[in-house]
Design a protein around this motif. Structure first.
Motif: not given
Ligand SMILES: O=CC(=O)O
Length: 323
Positions: A60, A82-84, A240, A287, A290
Motif C-alpha cells: 500500500a 493491498s486492498t486499495g 484512506r 494503518h 489489515v
Molecule cells: O490499507 C491496506 C490495504 O488496502 O490493504
C-alpha cells in the motif's frame, strides 16, 4: 541429470507485511528480485533489470508512479498486496497495457473488525479510560466521564463494498441502524441508500469511511459533510486518509463541531497531525486494520494466485477495479 526448473521472475521493491512468514511459498514458485536488499539506489537496481522484469509486487505505501513505471519498459503486471490500489498510477498502467491486481477480499473481515473497534472505542472511550487508569487518575480524580451507548446509533457507511458490508453486519448485531452511500445503490439490500454523502451525514450519528480513494472520493468528506454530521457526530476512517479533508477534520474536532473520530489512516502517513495526537476525543491507529497473520496469509495466497495466472496467461484472480 536433474533439470533445474526456471521460475518466473518477480520484482519486489519493499517486502509485503510479514513477508518472512510467507517467503518460502514465494521462493518455491518465483525468482524474486529483491530491490530492498540491494546496495544499489533503486533507479540503478531497476535499470539493471529493466529488460526482464514483467511482474512487480507492491504494498500500500509504495507509490508505483509514472516515473517508476518508466524504468520498467517490459512490465506487464503490477500486483499489489493491498486492498486499495490508489498508490498505483492506474491511468499510466492502462496506457501502457499493464494489468493491476489487488489483495481482493483477503482482509475485509479484519478491517471491518477494526472499524467496529474504533467506533466503540470513540463512543465508550476505552483507550482514553485505559490511559486514565495508567496515569493513576482513577484514585485521585474519581469516576471517568460518561461514554455514549452503541445500541440505537444511526450509522452511515460510506462505500458498501465487502468491507463496508462486513461493518454493517457487525454493527447491526449491536443494534445500530445502518444506511449507506456508495458508487451505486445495492437494491438487494434493505439498508436505506443516500446518493448524497452530505445527506447521509445529516441523517446519521456516525459515518464510517470504507470506500476506495479515487479522484471522485478525494476530500469527499469536507467541511460541509462534517458540519452536516453535527456536534454529536463521530467519524471513523479505515479506508484512506485523503478521503477526508484532514485539515478540516482537525478544526472540527478541535472546536467540538463533531464529537470524535477513530482513525486508522491519515493523509500523509506516517505523519499524524500533532493536534490529533493531543485530543482526547480521537482514537489513533497506525494503518494496521489489515494486519492479522490470517489476513496476510490469505493475501499472500491471492497474490501468488494472481502471479501464477499472469505467467500462465489465465484470467487474473483479483483485478483492481477502482478507477
Ligand atoms: O490499507 C491496506 C490495504 O488496502 O490493504
Amino acid at each position: 541429470m536433474a533439470q533445474s526448473v526456471i521460475r518466473p521472475q518477480v520484482l519486489i521493491i519493499k517486502p509485503p507485511p510479514a513477508f518472512t512468514h510467507f517467503e518460502s511459498d514465494f521462493t518455491r514458485k518465483f525468482d524474486i528480485l529483491r530491490a530492498w536488499e540491494s546496495p544499489l539506489p533503486l533507479d540503478r537496481f531497476l535499470t539493471t533489470h529493466a529488460q526482464s522484469v514483467q511482474a512487480l509486487v507492491c504494498r500500500a505505501l509504495t507509490p508505483v508512479n509514472a516515473e517508476l513505471l518508466q524504468l520498467l519498459p517490459a512490465l506487464k503486471l503490477v500486483a499489489s498486496v493491498s486492498t486499495g490500489a490508489n498508490h498505483v498510477d492506474k491511468a499510466e498502467c492502462r496506457r501502457r497495457g499493464i494489468a493491476v491486481t489487488n489483495g481482493g477480499n483477503a482482509s475485509s473481515e479484519d478491517v471491518a473488525d477494526i472499524a467496529v473497534g474504533l467506533f466503540i472505542d470513540v463512543h465508550r472511550k476505552i483507550s482514553a479510560a485505559d490511559s486514565y487508569v495508567r496515569r493513576g487518575l482513577w484514585s485521585s480524580q474519581g469516576d471517568y466521564p460518561l461514554g455514549s451507548k452503541i445500541g440505537g446509533k444511526r450509522v452511515g457507511i460510506v462505500g458498501l463494498g465487502r468491507i463496508g458490508y462486513n461493518v454493517a453486519k457487525r454493527l447491526e448485531a449491536f443494534g445500530c441502524k445502518i444506511s449507506y452511500n456508495s458508487k451505486s445503490e445495492r437494491p438487494s439490500l434493505s439498508y436505506p441508500f443516500y446518493s448524497d454523502v452530505c445527506e447521509l451525514a445529516a441523517n446519521n450519528d456516525a459515518l464510517i469511511i470504507c470506500c476506495a480513494l479515487t479522484d471522485q472520493t478525494r476530500h469527499m468528506i469536507n467541511r460541509e459533510v462534517l458540519s452536516a454530521l453535527g456536534r454529536e457526530g463521530v467519524i471513523v476512517n479505515i479506508a484512506r486518509g485523503a478521503i477526508i479533508d484532514e485539515k478540516e477534520l482537525v478544526k472540527c474536532l478541535a472546536n467540538r463541531e463533531i464529537r470524535g473520530a477513530g482513525l486508522d489512516v491519515f493523509e500523509n502517513e506516517p505523519h499524524v497531525p500533532k493536534e490529533l495526537v493531543e485530543m482526547d476525543n480521537v482514537v489513533l491507529s497506525p494503518h494496521k486494520a489489515v494486519y492479522t497473520l490470517e489476513s496476510l496469509k490469505k493475501g499472500s495466497e491471492v497474490l501468488i494466485a494472481n502471479l501464477e495466472a499472469f505467467f500462465s496467461n489465465k484470467p487474473l484472480v483479483t483485478p483492481a477495479t477502482d478507477a
